[in-house]
Design an enzyme around this catalytic site. Sequence first.
Site, PDB file in Angstrom:
ATOM      1  N   SER A  30    -107.088  -8.008 -31.059  1.00  0.00           N
ATOM      2  CA  SER A  30    -106.614  -9.262 -30.470  1.00  0.00           C
ATOM      3  C   SER A  30    -107.573  -9.747 -29.379  1.00  0.00           C
ATOM      4  CB  SER A  30    -105.192  -9.064 -29.944  1.00  0.00           C
ATOM      5  OG  SER A  30    -104.550 -10.282 -29.700  1.00  0.00           O
ATOM      6  N   ASP A  35    -100.010 -14.087 -39.490  1.00  0.00           N
ATOM      7  CA  ASP A  35    -100.040 -13.703 -38.076  1.00  0.00           C
ATOM      8  C   ASP A  35     -99.328 -14.777 -37.242  1.00  0.00           C
ATOM      9  OD1 ASP A  35    -100.822 -13.198 -35.358  1.00  0.00           O
ATOM     10  OD2 ASP A  35    -102.539 -12.069 -36.093  1.00  0.00           O
ATOM     11  N   HIS A  92     -99.240  -9.526 -36.561  1.00  0.00           N
ATOM     12  CA  HIS A  92    -100.289  -9.419 -35.544  1.00  0.00           C
ATOM     13  C   HIS A  92    -100.432  -7.964 -35.111  1.00  0.00           C
ATOM     14  CE1 HIS A  92    -102.949 -11.046 -32.448  1.00  0.00           C
ATOM     15  NE2 HIS A  92    -102.394 -10.189 -31.603  1.00  0.00           N
TER      16      HIS A  92
END
Length: 350
Positions: A143, A293, A321
Site C-alpha cells: 500500500s 480493491d 486491499h
Amino acid sequence: MSYSTNTFKPPLLASNAHAQTLWRRFAPLAVFEQFRERIELADGDFIDIDWAGPAQGDSSRHRIVVLLHGLCGSSQSPYIIELQRELALSSVASVAINFRGCSGEFNRLARAYHSGVTEDLDEVFNILQEQYPAHHFLFAGYSLGASVLLNWLAEKGEQESHSTAVPAASTCRAVAVSTPFQLADCSRAMLGGTSAFYGDYFVKLLNRDFITKVEHLETLASLGNPLAFDAAVTLRGLLNNAVDLTSIWRFDDQLTAPLHGFANADDYYARCSSGPKLKSISARTLLIQSADDPLIPPAALPSQEDLGSATELQLSDRSGHVGFIARGNRAWLEQQIARFLLSSDQGCGG
C-alpha cells in the site's frame, strides 16, 4: 513487461473485497520473534527497523529482504509478520522498516512519513549496505509502503539512465502489493460509497496520532527540550489553522502537504504518485493488485502501456486491499512474494 491475471481463488467465506481486506486485521496471528535496531538519521531523527529470520551472516545466499508497511501500519502489521515468517522458512533474513513515528515511539522531529518519502528509505538502505556489503537486498512494500518503494526504484532507475557507470541496482528484485498508483484517484474514492468506511477509519487514526504527537512534543518542550519545542510549535501551528479534518484529502491538504514541503494535496498527490513513473524502474518488479480493491479504484490502475520493461502486473478479481487470502492457503500472498524475490540470487548491492 506484462499484464496478466494470476491463479488466486478466494475461499467461499471471504470471496468479496471487504472480507478479504479485513481478514488479516481480525484473524489470529501467532507470536513471531523480531529483533529491533535503531538507525540514527542525519537530520537528528531516528527510524526503528525490526529483523527476523536467521542472523544476517547466516541468511541464505547472503540475501536480505527489506519490508515497507502501509498507512498507519508498522513492523507489527499482520502482512509484515506473515511475510517475515515465510522468508524465515527459506532461511532468508528480513528487516521491516518502521516509518517515522510508527514503531511505537514518537519520532523527534515535526515531519512524519508519506507516500513519496524516498529519502528515508534511501538513507536506511545506504546504511544497511554499509553494514552488509556482501549481501543482496530485495524489497517488498504494501500500500503506502509500496508507493514509497516504487517511487524510490524509479528514482534509482533515473539515476542509472543518466550515469555512465555500471548500474548497481538494475538486477534488484522487488514486489509491490496493493499500490495506490494514482493518489488523487484513491483519495477521492474514499470520500463516498463503501470505500468511505476505510477513509473514515484512516483519517480518525491519523488525526488521533497527530494530536497525540503534538501533545507529547509539547510536554517535552515544557521540560526544556529545544528540538521538541521547534517541532511542537510547527505542528501546533498547522493544527490550529486546519479546518474540518474529516477526510484523507483534507488531512493531506492541510497537514501532510505543508509539513513535507508540498503546496497542497494536489501537489503532493501529483508528485508522489508512482503510476506515471513505472517506466523509469529498472529493477525486476512484480506488482500484485486486485480489481475489487476498495481503496484503489480501477481508474487508478496502470495500463499495459504504463508498465516499463522491468515491471509485471498480476491482477486478481477478488482479493481486496492487501488481502489475497486464498482458498485452502492462507499464505498464498507470502508464497507469491517469496517465490518471485528468491528466484534469483541477484539483488541491490552485494
